[in-house]
Design a protein around this motif. Structure first.
Motif, PDB file in Angstrom:
ATOM      1  N   PHE A   1      18.562  39.179  33.861  1.00 47.41           N
ATOM      2  CA  PHE A   1      19.847  39.639  33.893  1.00 47.41           C
ATOM      3  C   PHE A   1      20.890  38.552  34.612  1.00 47.41           C
ATOM      4  N   ARG A   2      20.050  37.702  35.431  1.00 49.83           N
ATOM      5  CA  ARG A   2      20.585  36.326  35.979  1.00 49.83           C
ATOM      6  C   ARG A   2      21.259  35.487  34.670  1.00 49.83           C
ATOM      7  N   ASP A   3      20.337  35.475  33.741  1.00 52.25           N
ATOM      8  CA  ASP A   3      20.691  34.720  32.579  1.00 52.25           C
ATOM      9  C   ASP A   3      22.050  35.389  31.797  1.00 52.25           C
ATOM     10  N   PHE A   4      21.656  36.648  31.596  1.00 44.97           N
ATOM     11  CA  PHE A   4      23.181  37.312  31.115  1.00 44.97           C
ATOM     12  C   PHE A   4      24.352  36.971  31.828  1.00 44.97           C
ATOM     13  N   MET A   5      24.229  36.999  33.004  1.00 47.60           N
ATOM     14  CA  MET A   5      25.462  36.924  34.015  1.00 47.60           C
ATOM     15  C   MET A   5      26.044  35.540  33.911  1.00 47.60           C
ATOM     16  N   GLN A   6      25.049  34.634  34.051  1.00 52.27           N
ATOM     17  CA  GLN A   6      25.340  33.263  33.987  1.00 52.27           C
ATOM     18  C   GLN A   6      26.212  33.015  32.566  1.00 52.27           C
ATOM     19  N   LYS A   7      25.849  33.243  31.729  1.00 54.46           N
ATOM     20  CA  LYS A   7      26.547  33.266  30.392  1.00 54.46           C
ATOM     21  C   LYS A   7      27.941  33.916  30.346  1.00 54.46           C
ATOM     22  N   LEU A   8      27.901  35.133  31.182  1.00 55.33           N
ATOM     23  CA  LEU A   8      29.169  36.044  31.192  1.00 55.33           C
ATOM     24  C   LEU A   8      30.046  35.156  31.966  1.00 55.33           C
ATOM     25  N   VAL A   9      29.882  34.646  33.214  1.00 59.88           N
ATOM     26  CA  VAL A   9      30.788  33.951  33.987  1.00 59.88           C
ATOM     27  C   VAL A   9      30.990  32.581  33.911  1.00 59.88           C
ATOM     28  N   ALA A  10      30.454  31.846  32.688  1.00 63.85           N
ATOM     29  CA  ALA A  10      30.512  30.777  32.615  1.00 63.85           C
ATOM     30  C   ALA A  10      32.299  30.435  32.217  1.00 63.85           C
ATOM     31  N   PRO A  11      32.704  31.276  31.190  1.00 61.27           N
ATOM     32  CA  PRO A  11      34.060  31.021  30.884  1.00 61.27           C
ATOM     33  C   PRO A  11      34.957  31.194  31.991  1.00 61.27           C
ATOM     34  N   LEU A  12      34.793  32.156  32.995  1.00 65.19           N
ATOM     35  CA  LEU A  12      35.705  32.379  33.897  1.00 65.19           C
ATOM     36  C   LEU A  12      35.535  31.067  34.917  1.00 65.19           C
ATOM     37  N   TYR A  13      34.135  30.566  35.082  1.00 63.30           N
ATOM     38  CA  TYR A  13      33.909  29.550  35.838  1.00 63.30           C
ATOM     39  C   TYR A  13      34.888  28.088  35.273  1.00 63.30           C
ATOM     40  N   GLN A  14      34.843  28.017  34.072  1.00 60.81           N
ATOM     41  CA  GLN A  14      35.341  26.944  33.438  1.00 60.81           C
ATOM     42  C   GLN A  14      36.942  27.058  33.471  1.00 60.81           C
ATOM     43  N   ARG A  15      37.547  28.139  33.656  1.00 60.80           N
ATOM     44  CA  ARG A  15      38.866  28.288  33.739  1.00 60.80           C
ATOM     45  C   ARG A  15      39.494  27.608  35.077  1.00 60.80           C
ATOM     46  N   CYS A  16      38.625  27.535  36.112  1.00 59.78           N
ATOM     47  CA  CYS A  16      38.954  27.193  37.243  1.00 59.78           C
ATOM     48  C   CYS A  16      38.818  25.600  37.535  1.00 59.78           C
ATOM     49  N   PRO A  17      39.499  24.940  38.239  1.00 54.39           N
ATOM     50  CA  PRO A  17      39.075  23.477  38.401  1.00 54.39           C
ATOM     51  C   PRO A  17      37.646  23.379  39.278  1.00 54.39           C
ATOM     52  N   SER A  18      37.444  22.331  39.316  1.00 49.70           N
ATOM     53  CA  SER A  18      36.004  22.063  39.728  1.00 49.70           C
ATOM     54  C   SER A  18      36.236  22.607  41.290  1.00 49.70           C
ATOM     55  N   LEU A  19      34.972  22.791  41.856  1.00 52.55           N
ATOM     56  CA  LEU A  19      35.128  23.410  43.267  1.00 52.55           C
ATOM     57  C   LEU A  19      35.626  22.144  44.282  1.00 52.55           C
ATOM     58  N   SER A  20      35.306  21.012  44.027  1.00 52.70           N
ATOM     59  CA  SER A  20      35.633  19.954  44.989  1.00 52.70           C
ATOM     60  C   SER A  20      36.955  19.523  44.606  1.00 52.70           C
ATOM     61  N   SER A  21      37.744  19.774  43.626  1.00 56.27           N
ATOM     62  CA  SER A  21      39.004  19.433  43.509  1.00 56.27           C
ATOM     63  C   SER A  21      39.895  20.667  44.179  1.00 56.27           C
ATOM     64  N   MET A  22      39.361  21.859  43.841  1.00 57.86           N
ATOM     65  CA  MET A  22      40.125  23.042  44.489  1.00 57.86           C
ATOM     66  C   MET A  22      40.014  22.956  46.057  1.00 57.86           C
ATOM     67  N   THR A  23      38.996  22.407  46.703  1.00 61.12           N
ATOM     68  CA  THR A  23      38.905  22.152  48.178  1.00 61.12           C
ATOM     69  C   THR A  23      40.090  21.496  48.915  1.00 61.12           C
ATOM     70  N   THR A  24      40.590  20.459  47.984  1.00 64.52           N
ATOM     71  CA  THR A  24      41.778  19.704  48.470  1.00 64.52           C
ATOM     72  C   THR A  24      43.193  20.038  48.163  1.00 64.52           C
ATOM     73  N   ALA A  25      43.115  20.746  46.747  1.00 62.56           N
ATOM     74  CA  ALA A  25      44.394  21.143  46.525  1.00 62.56           C
ATOM     75  C   ALA A  25      45.213  22.417  47.138  1.00 62.56           C
ATOM     76  N   THR A  26      46.386  22.285  47.047  1.00 61.35           N
ATOM     77  CA  THR A  26      46.903  23.698  47.800  1.00 61.35           C
ATOM     78  C   THR A  26      47.250  24.425  46.518  1.00 61.35           C
ATOM     79  N   THR A  27      46.742  25.632  46.675  1.00 55.58           N
ATOM     80  CA  THR A  27      46.928  26.496  45.391  1.00 55.58           C
ATOM     81  C   THR A  27      47.650  27.477  45.818  1.00 55.58           C
ATOM     82  N   SER A  28      47.903  28.697  44.697  1.00 54.61           N
ATOM     83  CA  SER A  28      48.427  29.724  44.840  1.00 54.61           C
ATOM     84  C   SER A  28      47.776  30.932  45.281  1.00 54.61           C
ATOM     85  N   MET A  29      48.015  32.010  45.765  1.00 57.92           N
ATOM     86  CA  MET A  29      47.348  33.089  46.062  1.00 57.92           C
ATOM     87  C   MET A  29      46.502  33.450  45.168  1.00 57.92           C
ATOM     88  N   GLN A  30      47.194  33.615  43.910  1.00 54.07           N
ATOM     89  CA  GLN A  30      46.549  34.380  42.552  1.00 54.07           C
ATOM     90  C   GLN A  30      45.489  33.394  42.272  1.00 54.07           C
TER      91      GLN A  30
END
Ligand SMILES: *[C@@H]1O[C@H](CO)[C@@H](O)[C@H](O)[C@H]1NC(C)=O
Ligand SMILES: *[C@@H]1O[C@H](CO)[C@@H](O)[C@H](O)[C@H]1NC(C)=O
Ligand SMILES: *[C@@H]1O[C@H](CO)[C@@H](O)[C@H](O)[C@H]1NC(C)=O
Ligand SMILES: *[C@@H]1O[C@H](CO)[C@@H](O)[C@H](O)[C@H]1NC(C)=O
Ligand SMILES: *[C@@H]1O[C@H](CO)[C@@H](O)[C@H](O)[C@H]1NC(C)=O
Ligand SMILES: *[C@@H]1O[C@H](CO)[C@@H](O)[C@H](O)[C@H]1NC(C)=O
Ligand SMILES: *[C@@H]1O[C@H](CO)[C@@H](O)[C@H](O)[C@H]1NC(C)=O
Ligand SMILES: *[C@@H]1O[C@H](CO)[C@@H](O)[C@H](O)[C@H]1NC(C)=O
Ligand SMILES: *[C@@H]1O[C@H](CO)[C@@H](O)[C@H](O)[C@H]1NC(C)=O
Ligand SMILES: *[C@@H]1O[C@H](CO)[C@@H](O)[C@H](O)[C@H]1NC(C)=O
Ligand SMILES: *[C@@H]1O[C@H](CO)[C@@H](O)[C@H](O)[C@H]1NC(C)=O
Ligand SMILES: *[C@@H]1O[C@H](CO)[C@@H](O)[C@H](O)[C@H]1NC(C)=O
Ligand SMILES: [Zn+2]
Length: 837
Positions: free
Chosen positions: A675-704
């Motif tokens: 199941f974990r393996d399946f979920m990892q593959k599923l969320v990977a494209p969503l995760y890649q849609r977002c900037p890296s976690l460390s760059s998000m922590t400094t950028a100001t971004t929108s609610m959405q």
């Protein structure tokens, strides 16, 4: 035989008599006898706040009332009040009535005065009752709260009311039912160093005759109001902001809070006047007061309370610190403000006659609260996300036979309190939304406005709402015939929701539809013959207009299945879909071929075949639920998920990740890695849609973006996506824990505990012991609960339980519930709770 006849006559009378008595005693009502009509209350309350042992009040209420029928007693509500019977005075035009006895009926919270003569219909009476009590310590009735000065450590006490739903009776004797509205003159006495407030402004103050430095301040008369909306407070909070609002009466807003949080109170102090002005224009009915005080109270039973002119909030629902708290929580607090001010029309002006129809105030207030955020904070996109979440919860919760209708009988205080459930709020809101989408803007708002106009200052049942809506429908010539009450009663008076099954005849281009209740097996009887009036609105591939939400056909209860020829015949190779925007709360099953065409459309085109985002979420949810019920195959359901790599919107992602998470919770140990393996593959494209976690922590971004990426990071780290874990562990080592940006802090804490080692855990635990910041402590406690290793967790749990400081032990619950959510150590955690409960 005459004798016999006589006897029969007598025994029949006797029987009737017995029945009457029997009925009376069986009818063991918690309702007041329906013979009293309070018209006015003169209320005087003297409040003492002289230290922890001197938190009490005393007062006198003079109630002007009428009776409708002869009665030899006066039954009102009073609870936990000391009343000196000898000081009670009942005046009438005929002179002073005698009071034979008085009685408290504990379970009904009644106070009954037996009189030596009958009160006469239509006569006016004045009943004067003195009372005293200590201020309550449990945030209901007239209660005390306190805060400590940051510099001097000196404790300030304050007193404030929370009367909804049934706590006014703890503060003064009254006819405490929502339909018994009356006018109020309120006079408050207190030490002059305090501020005293009530629903209306002060008209004049004078010195107390005997108590030095005490004053009595009289407030302007309050118009007809239910007892649960009366409010007063005595405090020395600081007034932070004062401003007028763009309403018909230029309402002046003042916000009060303890000095140390004043800086964090500006946002909501400024937001509220805008909310009120927006709603006033929407409802086209002037807000009738001249002032509103907003009180941020250190403790509060609820998030907030909509009292006329004196709105109270739990302090942390009114203050916000952008550096320390989630952006999402600011949004949630803003929606509370929208909700409370919607109540000024739904609840305060137009009140439900009884608590069975609570949804009549909570439904519209929730719905218009969302609308307010969409109007004032359009960038946030709140309405769609909140409605999507309400739908998700509704479809999950209401699938069992144990669910209950939103409109249902309640009597005693406990059952009234239970009405205040998320369920009533959310299904109530979805019901109002359904009405809105079904009738369209013009008819809906014309109905709502005439409802408010017609019933202002009085009380209603749900049929009055249907009636007002019906008149708006009938007045609109272009509106197809809708029997509002017939339709809507099936949604408010029944629990659960229907499944509509659609089978197409591809050769004749007709469809057959039927309805059954969607019920998950629950160990109990899972059959029902409930039936709904379901508006059927079809969308077709060629005409994918998801804004057209009015009914094209009805599936009703006289024929719960029918054959339909669509207005515009679909060709055999185009999909059809029901329920655009999920405007009505039902699930749909299609035949295989139609499902496959929908799946194709989602997967193959840029714009998902123009299928509305709420429908994209619902299609996956429905199909997974149908697969669970063996009504479709999992193969079909999972093939729909193949479109997800292109999905960019929060709403469908959030829904499917929740649905799959619930499935995952039920898996056995051996299946979890798969199941974990399946979920990892599923969320990977969503995760890649977002900037890296460390760059998000400094950028100001929108609610959405924050919402979408928080979801992405949380799920990616939860299912062990390598890069998410690496980032989280790197961040935790780079940042000072306390300085970690608030929007991602909880995710980073959790990930680093979940996958970190012993050292990581101990470091976090030390930080927990050292920190004094509540928001950070919350996140640290939740993070520590993410541990997979109960041997590590246990000493912390033991410590939290045994530590003397009560503020620390509340974090026990937080750690435990985090652990329970993640299932790694749920069993051991459950045992720990059981052993120490
Ligand atoms: C009080 O009077 C009402 C109305 O007349 C009656 O229904 C009720 O039974 C009486 N209650 C008591 C306790 O006497
Ligand atoms: C609050 O406390 C009083 C006693 O002081 C008690 O009678 C009442 O039931 C309590 N209310 C709630 C809601 O717990
Ligand atoms: C204020 O301080 C007192 C004494 O130190 C403490 O008992 C109390 O819990 C504090 N109250 C608050 C609201 O923090
Ligand atoms: C206030 O309380 C804190 C912690 O209990 C203590 O460290 C501090 O010295 C106190 N301050 C004053 C002015 O009493
Ligand atoms: C509130 O009252 C308390 C106790 O009387 C006092 O110590 C404190 O200074 C007052 N605070 C304000 C802001 O007036
Ligand atoms: C309530 O107060 C108003 C003015 O403050 C006064 O005119 C009115 O008579 C009062 N009502 C009663 C019933 O005493
Ligand atoms: C409200 O304020 C506006 C402009 O400041 C003024 O023209 C209007 O008369 C005021 N309305 C009331 C009811 O005081
Ligand atoms: C409803 O329609 C579906 C699909 O055509 C069919 O399988 C089902 O038996 C029908 N249910 C009822 C109660 O008629
Ligand atoms: C609908 O049409 C099908 C096949 O044409 C038929 O079997 C069924 O009885 C019809 N149902 C109704 C409710 O008319
Ligand atoms: C969805 O599209 C991808 C390519 O974009 C394809 O590989 C996959 O098989 C499609 N899935 C379905 C169910 O059509
Ligand atoms: C926590 O406080 C202790 C003692 O004040 C200190 O030695 C330790 O370094 C602190 N730990 C963290 C993680 O800040
Ligand atoms: C769990 O934690 C304990 C104590 O810290 C440690 O001895 C043990 O090796 C850990 N178990 C696993 C599987 O990591
Ligand atoms: Zn509410």
């Amino acid at each position: 035989l005459i004798g016999l006849q006589y006897n029969m006559e007598v025994s029949r009378m006797f029987l009737l008599l017995l029945m009457a008595v029997g009925v009376l005693s069986l009818y063991d009502s918690f309702r007041l006898p329906d013979v009293y009509r309070p018209e006015h209350y003169e209320l005087r309350v003297l409040t003492h706040l002289n230290g922890p042992d001197q938190l009490r009040f005393e007062g006198q209420v003079k109630i002007h009332f009428r009776v409708l029928d002869h009665t030899s007693n006066i039954t009102l509500h009073a609870k936990n009040l000391s009343i000196d019977q000898t000081q009670i005075i009942l005046n009438s035009r005929g002179g002073n009535n005698c009071i034979i006895s008085t009685d408290f009926i504990e379970d009904k919270e009644f106070f009954i005065l037996q009189l030596c003569e009958l009160l006469q219909p239509d006569e006016h009476y004045e009943l004067s009752i003195p009372f005293e009590s200590s201020l309550s310590s449990n945030d209901t009735g007239y209660y005390w709260s306190s805060f400590n000065d940051t510099q001097t450590n000196e404790t300030s006490y304050l007193a404030v009311t929370q009367f909804s739903p049934t706590f006014a009776r703890f503060a003064f004797p009254c006819f405490d039912e929502p339909h018994l509205k009356a006018t109020f003159n309120i006079t408050l006495g207190y030490h002059e160093k305090y501020t005293g407030q009530s629903n209306t402004p002060i008209s004049k103050c004078e010195k107390h005759a005997t108590l030095a430095n005490y004053i009595w301040c009289k407030h302007e008369p309050l118009f007809r109001t239910s007892t649960y909306l009366v409010a007063y407070a005595v405090h020395n909070l600081t007034s932070a902001d004062m401003q007028s609002s763009d309403t018909d009466y230029n309402v002046t807003f003042t916000s009060w809070m303890q000095p140390k949080v004043v800086d964090e109170g500006h946002f909501f102090a400024n937001f509220a006047p805008k909310v009120l002005a927006y709603l006033e224009k929407l409802m086209m009915f002037s807000f009738p007061l001249r002032k509103v005080d907003q009180l941020a109270v250190p403790t509060h039973k609820f998030f907030a309370m909509e009292n006329w002119g004196l709105v109270t909030y739990k302090q942390n629902r009114f203050t916000h610190n952008d550096d320390e708290e989630l952006l999402e929580s600011k949004e949630s607090k803003a929606s509370t403000v929208g909700h409370e001010y919607s109540h000024q029309w739904f609840g305060n002006l137009v009140t439900m006659s009884w608590w069975n129809d609570l949804w009549l105030k909570e439904g519209p207030s929730t719905y218009f609260g969302y609308a307010t955020l969409d109007a004032l904070m359009p960038d946030w996109g709140t309405g769609e996300r909140y409605i999507a979440q309400d739908l998700a919860i509704f479809f999950r919760q209401d699938a069992f036979n144990s669910s209950i209708a939103i409109s249902r009988d309640v009597e005693d205080s406990a059952s009234i309190m239970k009405q205040f459930s998320d369920y009533v709020y959310k299904k109530g809101s979805l019901t109002v939304r359904m009405l809105h989408k079904l009738l369209g803007d013009d008819v809906f708002f014309s109905g709502i406005r005439s409802y408010v106009q017609r019933y202002a200052y009085s009380s209603v049942s749900q049929s009055d709402l249907w009636q007002a809506m019906q008149e708006a429908v009938d007045a609109n010539a272009s509106m197809p015939d809708v029997r509002v009450a017939t339709v809507m009663d099936t949604w408010t008076q029944q629990a659960g929701y229907p499944l509509v099954s659609v089978t197409r005849d591809y050769s004749t281009a007709s469809v057959s539809v039927n309805q059954t209740q969607f019920l998950l097996p629950n160990g109990v009887e899972d059959y029902s013959d409930n039936c709904w009036w379901i508006p059927l609105t079809f969308v077709t591939q060629q005409q994918a207009n998801f804004d057209e939400t009015q009914a094209q056909f009805w599936l009703d209860c006289s024929n719960s299945s029918r054959n339909i020829t669509l207005l515009k015949r679909p060709s055999p190779d185009e999909w059809i879909m029901l329920n655009p925007q999920v405007n009505t709360i039902y699930r749909v099953n299609y035949d295989q071929k139609n499902w496959r065409m929908i799946i194709q459309a989602l997967n193959s085109t840029e714009h998902f075949g123009d299928i509305h985002v709420l429908n994209r979420a619902q299609l996956m949810d429905d199909l997974m639920a149908l697969a669970w019920m063996n009504l479709q195959s999992y193969e079909l359901a999972f093939s729909m998920l193949e479109y997800l790599p292109h999905e960019h919107h929060y709403v469908p992602w959030k829904r499917i990740l929740e649905v799959l998470g619930k499935h995952g919770d039920l898996l056995r140990e051996a299946q979890i890695p798969i199941f974990r393996d399946f979920m990892q593959k599923l969320v990977a494209p969503l995760y890649q849609r977002c900037p890296s976690l460390s760059s998000m922590t400094t950028a100001t971004t929108s609610m959405q973006e924050v919402c979408l990426c928080r979801l992405a990071y949380a799920q990616a780290c939860r299912y062990g996506l390598e890069s998410c874990i690496t980032e989280a562990l790197r961040l935790i080592s780079e940042y000072d824990v306390e300085k970690m940006p608030a929007n991602y802090r909880d995710i980073v804490y959790c990930a680093s505990i979940d996958l970190g080692d012993e050292q990581q855990f101990q470091l976090m635990r030390q930080r927990f012991h050292n920190s004094t910041n509540e928001a950070i402590l919350d996140d640290l406690a939740t993070g520590l609960g993410c541990s997979r290793n109960f041997t590590r967790l246990q000493p912390l749990l033991d410590f939290l339980l045994t530590d003397a400081a009560p503020t620390i032990s509340t974090y026990y619950m937080q750690v435990v519930s985090s652990a329970m959510r993640r299932k790694h150590v749920a069993l051991e955690t459950t045992n720990h709770i059981l052993q120490h409960a």
